[in-house]
Design an enzyme around this catalytic site. Structure first.
Site, short mmCIF file in Angstrom:
data_model
loop_
_atom_site.label_atom_id
_atom_site.label_comp_id
_atom_site.label_asym_id
_atom_site.label_seq_id
_atom_site.Cartn_x
_atom_site.Cartn_y
_atom_site.Cartn_z
CE LYS A 1 -1.65 3.00 2.16
NZ LYS A 1 -1.75 5.05 1.28
CD GLU B 1 12.06 1.33 10.38
OE1 GLU B 1 12.69 2.70 10.95
OE2 GLU B 1 12.76 0.19 10.97
CB CYS C 1 12.47 9.23 9.14
SG CYS C 1 13.40 8.15 8.20
CD GLU D 1 9.16 13.27 11.95
OE1 GLU D 1 7.98 12.90 11.53
OE2 GLU D 1 10.43 12.06 11.80
P1 NAD Z 1 2.01 8.85 6.81
O1 NAD Z 1 1.93 7.81 8.86
O2 NAD Z 1 0.72 9.93 6.73
O3 NAD Z 1 1.41 7.24 6.16
C1 NAD Z 1 2.42 6.82 5.73
C2 NAD Z 1 1.83 5.15 5.21
O4 NAD Z 1 0.99 5.32 6.07
C3 NAD Z 1 0.87 5.90 3.95
O5 NAD Z 1 0.87 5.01 3.08
C4 NAD Z 1 -0.43 5.93 4.42
O6 NAD Z 1 -1.41 6.34 3.22
C5 NAD Z 1 -1.21 4.94 5.14
N1 NAD Z 1 -1.91 5.48 6.03
C6 NAD Z 1 -1.82 6.83 7.17
N2 NAD Z 1 -3.21 6.32 7.79
C7 NAD Z 1 -3.16 5.05 7.49
C8 NAD Z 1 -3.97 4.35 8.41
N3 NAD Z 1 -5.34 4.38 9.32
N4 NAD Z 1 -4.05 1.86 8.23
C9 NAD Z 1 -3.02 2.02 7.66
N5 NAD Z 1 -2.03 2.86 6.96
C10 NAD Z 1 -2.64 4.32 6.72
O7 NAD Z 1 3.32 9.43 6.59
P2 NAD Z 1 4.09 10.63 5.47
O8 NAD Z 1 3.28 12.06 5.80
O9 NAD Z 1 3.53 9.69 4.38
O10 NAD Z 1 5.60 10.27 6.00
C11 NAD Z 1 6.20 10.67 6.89
C12 NAD Z 1 6.37 10.27 8.11
O11 NAD Z 1 7.18 9.19 7.51
C13 NAD Z 1 7.26 11.15 9.01
O12 NAD Z 1 6.62 10.75 10.27
C14 NAD Z 1 8.82 10.35 8.79
O13 NAD Z 1 9.51 10.18 9.91
C15 NAD Z 1 8.17 8.82 8.57
N6 NAD Z 1 9.39 8.33 8.22
C16 NAD Z 1 9.80 7.49 8.37
C17 NAD Z 1 11.26 6.86 8.16
C18 NAD Z 1 11.70 5.73 8.68
O14 NAD Z 1 12.49 4.62 8.55
N7 NAD Z 1 11.87 5.28 10.18
C19 NAD Z 1 11.39 6.70 6.88
C20 NAD Z 1 10.93 7.28 6.35
C21 NAD Z 1 9.60 7.92 6.78
#
Ligand code: NAD
Length: 475
Positions: A169, A244, A278, A378
């Protein structure tokens, strides 16, 4: 303009059953460049069914077969690397240098997994038992927009190496990047159903993956807030979970740091991927008595960073991904001012001449204390918070005073001292004086302490996340 109406299920691009359409926007100029039809729960269930069926044979595949598929996947992605870099600039605003590393890393992760796979102890004799490592089942892979194809590949590769089939997804904001990647997956010629992908919203398709009984494992990369809800949902059917999540990493400039090196390093660590990383080192901890020098060095260095068109090879900071992210970063800059921090460089609004896109000014705050929102939350944009400390103990205390623990950064002229301090930082990775290449083939694990996550990615550690033991006692 490109229109995507399909998902990749059971080896075919099939029309979406969901009907909602989302515009895809170029963040450099806010023009609509594509549309994607978002899937619904039924699309997700179709993909899960295909993955479950394919798992029966794939779980029993030989290591030689898996190694062959990993190579095919690498080759298919590498063959279209330039297209991946171009679409990443257009849809996401990814600057050339970062995109090049991220895209070649996405391909390389498949090669790295070939190597790591040969190091996994799939069979072991322990006492009277034979202990085997077996794939957990169908894995649901949920990924963010900030390094879209790398994040997908970094989950697909270990899952496939372990013998799991997958349903991806991807972020709905990265549909064009995902589509190109799916074309590569298709071209790699794996048996149908091993890799499946459904575009869609998190609360629809993502939710289905985290609750469906036939998903054995969820690997999620994204925000900590969503990660917590993924974990809650997954608990109902006791899924294995890798998370992550976010970070608010500290970069400690020790009192012996050479500012000629430490300041460019702090800017690289803080502003990488347009500040949407991140692992970014967004809290810069500076010895009190060196603050004036640090301020002068930042004032000198930041204006030399080119902000602008992501396709120009010398651009360092491109636009933020979308309007929501632009507004979020602006609101944090306002919060910082309201809380009494002082803007050293940057501030609210667009950089001059870049009003047409979601560009923000690289911003450095001084007079920040670690209890301020800009030091605790963040921001996910090119905004750094400079915090002073009196001595090394205090620096370590401030660095660890965070709900996050993804990464640490240290600048020092004494690597031994750097290592001693690193040992006391509560984070999954600590970089002393260098930006370590995560995409190399050594298989070094990455992942968070505390609320930055659970589980590890890369190398054997990454593959183990998709395996479970079975002990057989035989007489
Ligand atoms: P997000 O949490 O909004 O979304 C991540 C994914 O989860 C998307 O595909 C989204 O559609 C999906 N999602 C949203 N709601 C959901 C639910 N209720 N159930 C299941 N899936 C759901 O994050 P984002 O805005 O896409 O990305 C930015 C964030 O990702 C930042 O907080 C960043 O730090 C983190 N990040 C972490 C790492 C790591 O390796 N630790 C790497 C990259 C990004």
């Amino acid at each position: 303009m490109k229109t995507i109406t399909t998902h990749f299920i059971n080896g075919k691009f099939v029309e979406s059953k969901g009907k909602e359409i989302l515009d895809l926007i170029n963040p450099s100029n806010k023009k609509i460049i594509g549309q994607v039809t978002l899937g619904n729960e039924e699309d997700a269930r179709d993909a899960i069914r295909a993955a479950k069926e394919a798992f029966k044979a794939y779980a029993k595949s030989t290591l030689a077969e898996r190694i062959h598929y990993l190579q095919q996947l690498h080759d298919a992605i590498a063959a279209r690397a330039d297209e991946h870099i171009a679409i990443r600039a257009k849809e996401y605003g990814g600057v050339y240098l970062h995109s090049q590393a991220s895209v070649s890393g996405a391909a390389k992760v498949f090669l790295n997994m070939k190597k790591s796979l040969s190091e996994v102890p799939f069979h072991k004799k322990l006492g009277q038992a034979e202990v085997m490592l077996k794939p957990v089942g169908v894995a649901g892979l949920i990924t963010p927009w900030n390094a879209a194809i790398f994040m997908i590949c970094n989950k697909v590769a270990p899952a496939l190496a372990a013998g799991c089939t997958v349903v991806i997804k991807p972020s709905e904001l990265s549909a064009l990047q995902t589509q190109l990647l799916l074309e590569c997956f298709d071209a790699a010629g794996l048996p149908p159903g091993i890799i499946n992908a459904v575009n869609g919203r998190g609360d629809v398709v993502g939710n289905e993956l985290t609750t469906h009984p036939d998903i054995a494992k969820v690997s999620f990369t994204g925000s900590t807030a969503v990660g917590k809800s993924v974990m809650r949902n997954a608990a109902e059917t006791v899924k294995r979970v890798t998370l992550e999540l976010g970070g608010k990493s500290a970069h400690i400039l020790l009192d012996d740091a050479d500012l000629e090196k430490a300041i460019p390093f702090a800017l690289t660590a803080g502003f990488m991927n347009n500040g949407q990383a991140c692992i970014a080192g967004t809290r810069v901890l500076v010895p009190e008595h060196r603050l004036a020098d640090v301020k002068a060095a930042f004032r000198k260095a930041v204006p030399n960073l080119k902000v602008g068109n992501p396709t120009d090879e010398d651009t360092v900071v491109g636009p933020l991904v979308n309007e929501k992210q632009y507004n979020r970063v602006q609101s944090y800059i306002r919060k910082g001012i309201e809380e009494g921090a002082e803007i050293l460089i940057g501030g609210e609004g667009h950089p001059e001449g870049l009003e047409a896109g979601y560009f923000v000014k690289p911003t450095i705050f001084v007079n920040v204390t670690n209890d301020m929102k800009i030091a605790r939350e963040e921001i996910f944009g090119p905004v750094l918070a400079v915090i002073t400390y009196k001595n090394e103990e205090e620096a370590i205390r401030i660095a660890n005073d965070s709900v996050y623990g993804l990464q640490g950064w240290i600048s020092t002229t004494d690597p031994e001292r750097g290592k001693e301090v690193a040992d006391r930082i509560e984070a999954g990775i600590v970089m002393v004086n260098q930006l370590y290449d995560l995409y190399n083939d050594a298989g070094v694990p990455a992942g968070g302490y505390k609320q930055s996550g659970i589980g590890r990615e890369f190398g054997v550690y990454g593959i183990e996340e998709y395996l479970q033991t079975q002990a057989i006692f035989e007489k």
